[in-house]
Design a protein around this motif. Structure first.
Motif, PDB file in Angstrom:
ATOM      1  N   ALA A  73      -6.801 -10.542  -1.353  1.00 54.89           N
ATOM      2  CA  ALA A  73      -8.000  -9.525  -0.960  1.00 54.89           C
ATOM      3  C   ALA A  73      -7.383  -8.273  -0.873  1.00 54.89           C
ATOM      4  O   ALA A  73      -6.114  -7.960  -0.521  1.00 54.89           O
ATOM      5  CB  ALA A  73      -8.722  -9.817   0.327  1.00 54.89           C
ATOM      6  N   HIS A  74      -7.894  -7.223  -1.487  1.00 59.31           N
ATOM      7  CA  HIS A  74      -7.593  -5.729  -1.130  1.00 59.31           C
ATOM      8  C   HIS A  74      -8.009  -5.474   0.244  1.00 59.31           C
ATOM      9  O   HIS A  74      -9.196  -5.673   0.536  1.00 59.31           O
ATOM     10  CB  HIS A  74      -8.326  -5.057  -2.228  1.00 59.31           C
ATOM     11  N   PRO A  75      -7.048  -4.802   0.892  1.00 59.32           N
ATOM     12  CA  PRO A  75      -7.219  -4.249   2.339  1.00 59.32           C
ATOM     13  C   PRO A  75      -8.124  -3.050   2.108  1.00 59.32           C
ATOM     14  O   PRO A  75      -8.326  -2.570   3.406  1.00 59.32           O
ATOM     15  CB  PRO A  75      -5.970  -4.312   2.912  1.00 59.32           C
ATOM     16  N   ILE A  76      -8.522  -2.830   1.379  1.00 62.97           N
ATOM     17  CA  ILE A  76      -9.224  -1.544   1.148  1.00 62.97           C
ATOM     18  C   ILE A  76     -10.368  -1.112   1.999  1.00 62.97           C
ATOM     19  O   ILE A  76     -10.596   0.150   2.348  1.00 62.97           O
ATOM     20  CB  ILE A  76      -9.589  -0.790  -0.464  1.00 62.97           C
TER      21      ILE A  76
ATOM     22  N   VAL B  62      -1.087  -4.930  -1.233  1.00 61.72           N
ATOM     23  CA  VAL B  62      -0.870  -3.422  -1.054  1.00 61.72           C
ATOM     24  C   VAL B  62      -0.288  -2.691  -2.025  1.00 61.72           C
ATOM     25  O   VAL B  62      -0.202  -1.397  -1.715  1.00 61.72           O
ATOM     26  CB  VAL B  62       0.062  -3.650   0.336  1.00 61.72           C
ATOM     27  N   GLU B  63       0.341  -3.319  -2.959  1.00 65.62           N
ATOM     28  CA  GLU B  63       0.867  -2.521  -4.030  1.00 65.62           C
ATOM     29  C   GLU B  63       0.682  -3.595  -5.200  1.00 65.62           C
ATOM     30  O   GLU B  63       1.173  -4.515  -5.444  1.00 65.62           O
ATOM     31  CB  GLU B  63       2.410  -2.503  -3.907  1.00 65.62           C
ATOM     32  N   MET B  64       0.348  -2.898  -6.563  1.00 68.31           N
ATOM     33  CA  MET B  64       0.311  -3.412  -7.754  1.00 68.31           C
ATOM     34  C   MET B  64       1.379  -3.350  -8.772  1.00 68.31           C
ATOM     35  O   MET B  64       2.100  -2.257  -8.599  1.00 68.31           O
ATOM     36  CB  MET B  64      -1.307  -3.154  -8.357  1.00 68.31           C
ATOM     37  N   SER B  65       1.680  -4.088  -9.569  1.00 69.31           N
ATOM     38  CA  SER B  65       2.579  -4.086 -10.467  1.00 69.31           C
ATOM     39  C   SER B  65       2.565  -3.345 -11.859  1.00 69.31           C
ATOM     40  O   SER B  65       3.437  -3.021 -12.546  1.00 69.31           O
ATOM     41  CB  SER B  65       3.135  -5.573 -11.062  1.00 69.31           C
ATOM     42  N   SER B  66       1.315  -2.711 -12.062  1.00 69.10           N
ATOM     43  CA  SER B  66       1.051  -2.133 -13.110  1.00 69.10           C
ATOM     44  C   SER B  66       1.445  -0.561 -13.315  1.00 69.10           C
ATOM     45  O   SER B  66       1.420  -0.014 -12.105  1.00 69.10           O
ATOM     46  CB  SER B  66      -0.530  -2.288 -13.513  1.00 69.10           C
ATOM     47  N   LYS B  67       1.542  -0.097 -14.530  1.00 75.08           N
ATOM     48  CA  LYS B  67       1.888   1.277 -14.707  1.00 75.08           C
ATOM     49  C   LYS B  67       0.976   2.074 -14.182  1.00 75.08           C
ATOM     50  O   LYS B  67      -0.340   1.648 -14.636  1.00 75.08           O
ATOM     51  CB  LYS B  67       2.146   1.585 -16.162  1.00 75.08           C
TER      52      LYS B  67
ATOM     53  N   ASP C  97      -0.107   4.369  -4.086  1.00 70.94           N
ATOM     54  CA  ASP C  97       0.955   4.928  -3.667  1.00 70.94           C
ATOM     55  C   ASP C  97       1.568   4.851  -2.176  1.00 70.94           C
ATOM     56  O   ASP C  97       1.042   3.929  -1.655  1.00 70.94           O
ATOM     57  CB  ASP C  97       0.693   6.605  -3.973  1.00 70.94           C
ATOM     58  N   ASP C  98       2.820   5.557  -2.012  1.00 74.07           N
ATOM     59  CA  ASP C  98       3.341   5.288  -0.566  1.00 74.07           C
ATOM     60  C   ASP C  98       2.163   5.338   0.534  1.00 74.07           C
ATOM     61  O   ASP C  98       2.349   4.489   1.439  1.00 74.07           O
ATOM     62  CB  ASP C  98       4.249   6.114  -0.580  1.00 74.07           C
ATOM     63  N   TYR C  99       1.351   6.484   0.523  1.00 74.14           N
ATOM     64  CA  TYR C  99       0.458   6.574   1.667  1.00 74.14           C
ATOM     65  C   TYR C  99      -0.458   5.439   1.612  1.00 74.14           C
ATOM     66  O   TYR C  99      -0.527   4.854   2.752  1.00 74.14           O
ATOM     67  CB  TYR C  99      -0.457   7.757   1.107  1.00 74.14           C
ATOM     68  N   TYR C 100      -0.844   5.080   0.748  1.00 74.59           N
ATOM     69  CA  TYR C 100      -2.127   3.899   0.473  1.00 74.59           C
ATOM     70  C   TYR C 100      -1.185   2.622   0.907  1.00 74.59           C
ATOM     71  O   TYR C 100      -1.704   1.872   1.812  1.00 74.59           O
ATOM     72  CB  TYR C 100      -2.585   3.591  -0.869  1.00 74.59           C
ATOM     73  N   ILE C 101      -0.014   2.177   0.534  1.00 75.27           N
ATOM     74  CA  ILE C 101       0.802   1.192   0.894  1.00 75.27           C
ATOM     75  C   ILE C 101       1.146   1.140   2.449  1.00 75.27           C
ATOM     76  O   ILE C 101       0.788   0.141   3.192  1.00 75.27           O
ATOM     77  CB  ILE C 101       2.033   1.041   0.228  1.00 75.27           C
ATOM     78  N   THR C 102       1.472   2.262   2.963  1.00 73.92           N
ATOM     79  CA  THR C 102       1.473   2.278   4.252  1.00 73.92           C
ATOM     80  C   THR C 102       0.242   1.926   5.239  1.00 73.92           C
ATOM     81  O   THR C 102       0.370   1.187   6.163  1.00 73.92           O
ATOM     82  CB  THR C 102       1.993   3.783   4.886  1.00 73.92           C
ATOM     83  N   LYS C 103      -0.732   2.232   4.784  1.00 73.02           N
ATOM     84  CA  LYS C 103      -2.090   2.171   5.523  1.00 73.02           C
ATOM     85  C   LYS C 103      -2.469   0.493   5.414  1.00 73.02           C
ATOM     86  O   LYS C 103      -2.838   0.070   6.055  1.00 73.02           O
ATOM     87  CB  LYS C 103      -3.419   3.073   5.044  1.00 73.02           C
ATOM     88  N   ALA C 104      -2.334   0.225   3.976  1.00 74.34           N
ATOM     89  CA  ALA C 104      -2.513  -1.153   3.641  1.00 74.34           C
ATOM     90  C   ALA C 104      -1.813  -2.095   4.492  1.00 74.34           C
ATOM     91  O   ALA C 104      -2.118  -3.235   4.667  1.00 74.34           O
ATOM     92  CB  ALA C 104      -2.465  -1.330   2.142  1.00 74.34           C
TER      93      ALA C 104
END
Ligand code: BMP
Length: 250
Positions: free
Chosen positions: A122-125, A143-148, A153-160
Motif C-alpha cells: 500500500a502507498h502510505p500517501i 515509501v520509495e520506488m525503483s523507477s527512473k 523524493d527525500d521529503y516524501y520518503i521521510t514522511k512516508a
C-alpha cells in the motif's frame, strides 16, 4: 532509532507483526531472502512458476489483476503449494486511496484479497488512518520506488517512513535505501544481468541491495520468470542473495 552502520541479522530484528515473524522464520529455515514476483498473465503459468520456485522463496508476489483467467480455484491451488513449500502469498495491489475505498478494494470485488493474501502493498500517501483497514495481513508500505524519475523524493520518503513506523499493521517498506531496524526492508529492481528496461525500471545487483541498502528481502521478477529455467534462476538468485546477506553481516 536511526539506521545503524552495522546491520542487524534477521534473527535479531525486533519485528512485532506475526507475518513479519513468519517471513523471518522461513528465511532462516530456507536460507533465502528471495521473493519472486510472478508477473505472468495466466493461471497455468502462475501455478507452474509457483511449483518451480516455491522451495527457494519466502513469498510469491502477485499482481492478481493481470491474470486473464483469475479464479478462486487458482487461489486454492496456490495456497496448497504455498503451504507445502512454505512461502507466503504477497499481493502487490499498491492501494493508494482513502481508507474506505481501500477497504472495499481489499475485501470486495473480483479478487477478495482479504480472503487469501498474507501480505499486501500500500502507498502510505493517504495517511496513517487509511492503512488501518488492512486487518489480518502484513502491510508493506511503498515509501520509495525503483523507477527512473520517481516522485518519491527525500521529503516524501521521510514522511512516508513516519506513517509506516506508526502503523501497527505495517511490517515493512519497499525502498531503495537503508531504513530503521524496526521495519523489514523489501527491495525490488534486482537483476543479475540487466541494468534496466525501456519503461523506466532500474536494476541493482543482489550484492548492492544487501550490502549497501541492508535490505532484508529482494524482489525479483523478470530475472526469474522470463529465464529459460525458472527453478535454476531462483536457485541462482537465492544463493547470490543469501551470500550477499551473510557477507553484509561482517
Ligand atoms: P522486474 O524484476 O521484472 O522488474 O519486476 C519488479 C516487480 O516489482 C514488479 O512486479 C513491480 O510491480 C514491482 N515493483 C518495482 O519494480 N519497483 C517498485 O518500486 C515497487 C514495486 O512493487
Amino acid at each position: 532509532a536511526p539506521p545503524q552502520m552495522k546491520r542487524i541479522p534477521l534473527e535479531g530484528k525486533k519485528i512485532q507483526h506475526p507475518i513479519g515473524k513468519k517471513l523471518i522464520e522461513f528465511a532462516l529455515k530456507k536460507k533465502s531472502n528471495l521473493i519472486a514476483s510472478a508477473d505472468v498473465i495466466t493461471s497455468s503459468e502462475l501455478l507452474k512458476l509457483a511449483e518451480e520456485v516455491g522451495d527457494h522463496v519466502v513469498a510469491l508476489k502477485l499482481h492478481t489483476d493481470i491474470i486473464k483467467d483469475f479464479s478462486f480455484d487458482l487461489i486454492d491451488k496456490l495456497k496448497v503449494i504455498a503451504k507445502e513449500k512454505e512461502f507466503l502469498l504477497f499481493e502487490d495491489r499498491k492501494f493508494a486511496d482513502i481508507g474506505n475505498t481501500q477497504e472495499l478494494q481489499f475485501k470486495e470485488g473480483v479478487y477478495k484479497i482479504a480472503d487469501w493474501a498474507d501480505m499486501v502493498t500500500a502507498h502510505p500517501i493517504a495517511g496513517e488512518e487509511s492503512l488501518q483497514v488492512f486487518e489480518h495481513v502484513g502491510v508493506v508500505a511503498i515509501v520509495e520506488m525503483s523507477s527512473k524519475g520517481t516522485l518519491t523524493d527525500d521529503y516524501y520518503i521521510t514522511k512516508a517512513l513516519n506513517v509506516a513506523e506508526n502503523s501497527s499493521n505495517v511490517l515493512g517498506v519497499v525502498a531503495q535505501r537503508q531504513v530503521a531496524d524496526e521495519l523489514l526492508l523489501f527491495t525490488p529492481g534486482v537483476n543479475l544481468s540487466s541494468k534496466g528496461d525501456t519503461k523506466g525500471q532500474q536494476y541493482n545487483t543482489p550484492e548492492r541491495v544487501f550490502k549497501a541498502y541492508h535490505t532484508d528481502f529482494m524482489i525479483v521478477g523478470r530475472g526469474i520468470y522470463q529465464s529459460v529455467n525458472a527453478k535454476e534462476s531462483a536457485i541462482e538468485y537465492q544463493t547470490a542473495g543469501w551470500n550477499a546477506y551473510l557477507e553484509s553481516l561482517n
